[in-house]
Design an enzyme around this catalytic site. Structure first.
Site, PDB file in Angstrom:
ATOM      1  CB  ALA A  17      -1.509  -0.198   0.906  1.00  0.00           C
ATOM      2  NE  ARG A  18       5.241   2.893   4.362  1.00  0.00           N
ATOM      3  CZ  ARG A  18       4.602   4.330   4.737  1.00  0.00           C
ATOM      4  NH1 ARG A  18       5.431   5.662   4.822  1.00  0.00           N
ATOM      5  NH2 ARG A  18       4.004   4.328   6.519  1.00  0.00           N
ATOM      6  CB  SER A  78      -6.456   1.269   8.191  1.00  0.00           C
ATOM      7  OG  SER A  78      -6.017   0.389   9.185  1.00  0.00           O
ATOM      8  NE  ARG A  79      -7.520  -5.150  10.104  1.00  0.00           N
ATOM      9  CZ  ARG A  79      -6.564  -6.538  10.722  1.00  0.00           C
ATOM     10  NH1 ARG A  79      -7.502  -7.076  10.920  1.00  0.00           N
ATOM     11  NH2 ARG A  79      -5.056  -6.423  10.386  1.00  0.00           N
ATOM     12  CE  LYS A  85       1.929  -9.966  -5.637  1.00  0.00           C
ATOM     13  NZ  LYS A  85       2.479 -10.806  -4.624  1.00  0.00           N
TER      14      LYS A  85
END
Length: 352
Positions: free
Chosen positions: A17-18, A37-38, A98
């Protein structure tokens, strides 16, 4: 959609993600608008490295924002389907890291919701949009090496086993899902669906795949694909054809260069009865078969990449959105599902 920048919401705060968020700085079509995010606090901490004006909150709140145009799912594998489906139900087109999902059933669920909602969904198989792979596909289409006959591709990185780490989970992790997806996707991208598949795997004590070797056939093309967590591999690839070969410098999923070696058509050598050597007894050579004579020099084709290369898929996704497409013509969901089905089948293969 208009030509205004695509405002991306990134779900996840891990390494991939970064990378995606960072590579949006090199995008010609999109900007980072929000991170979910959670844990909203983790999302807020993530945004600190990417400038001001980026929203951060819990995932559900980011999916509901009207100022977010598209969602990138960069979470652990087991959360891909849940978040992708939630994004689609919230009316957001979605780009999913993926593999699209750990299982064929979850991948089909994503596809079905995207079709029902009439929204674009695509696996983030960034490899197929990198300059080296784009150039490779063009060279093959131009017939540069004649009809392709074989592909070999290896992707292996040493990973110390950690039983509590998602990467080694038997249901959602393993070397096939983390690394094998690349050579499998390359074979499908270049040569279409597989007609035959054979595989052998090695598992760790938890049952997840730590090494795998596959052979697939795609019409006239035979592939030899491997992946693993045991050692550092060469991580290159090669396509061989009737009139030459193209080698992809490692890592092949984003090759910095292609090495092209072509062959010129020459005169055949025919060991016929009565001939005393490679030529006929009288010194003449028959011409009823073709001999491929290596050209004196190869050619290196440089394919440099800006950033780490994830922005190319984002720009393609934006093109699809602006064209009103519900599926990528370059990397459709059918290709993603085919790769997952191959991995599923390979994962059930005998262990060594």
């Amino acid at each position: 959609m208009t030509s205004s920048p695509i405002r991306w919401g990134v779900i996840g705060t891990g390494h991939i993600a970064r990378r995606f968020a960072g590579d949006l700085a090199h995008s010609t079509s999109g900007v980072l608008a929000a991170v979910g995010s959670r844990d909203g606090i983790r999302a807020f901490a993530f945004t600190a490295d990417f400038g001001s004006g980026i929203h951060a909150d819990e995932t559900a709140k980011i999916l509901a924002r009207p100022d977010v145009d598209a969602i990138y799912v960069g979470t652990v594998n087991r959360a891909h389907a849940e978040i992708a489906i939630a994004a689609l139900e919230a009316g957001k087109p979605v780009l999913i890291e993926k593999p699209l999902a750990p299982t064929p059933a979850e991948a089909r669920a994503i596809r079905d919701v995207a079709e029902r909602r009439g929204l674009l969904a695509m696996e983030a198989m960034w490899m197929v949009f990198t300059p080296g792979i784009v150039r490779l596909r063009a060279l093959l289409a131009e017939g540069t090496i004649g009809t392709p006959k074989s592909l070999s591709a290896n992707l292996s990185y040493a990973r110390a086993y950690r039983p509590d780490f998602e990467l080694f989970d038997a249901e959602t992790g393993g070397a096939l899902r983390d690394l094998g997806v690349y050579p499998i996707a390359l074979a499908l991208h270049l040569f279409g669906p597989a007609d035959d598949i054979a595989a052998i795997v090695e598992r760790n004590e938890a049952g997840s795949v730590r090494q795998a070797a596959l052979v697939t056939r795609h019409g006239p093309v035979l592939t030899k694909l491997s992946c693993g967590f045991e050692t550092e591999g060469p991580n290159g690839a090669m396509v061989s054809g009737e009139h030459g070969r193209i080698a992809l410098a490692g890592p092949f999923f984003c090759p910095p260069a292609l090495a092209l070696k072509r062959h010129e058509a020459g005169t055949a050598l025919d060991h016929r009865e009565g001939a005393t050597s490679a030529s006929d007894a009288d010194g003449s050579q028959p011409a009823d078969r073709t001999l491929l004579v290596p050209s004196p020099q190869g050619e290196t084709i440089h394919t440099p990449v800006t950033g780490s290369g994830l922005q190319y898929q984002a720009d393609h996704f934006a093109e699809c959105l602006r064209a009103g497409l519900r599926e990528s013509p370059v990397h459709p969901l059918s290709a993603s599902l085919a790769a997952i089905e191959i991995m599923e089948r390979a994962g059930r293969s005998p262990s060594i």
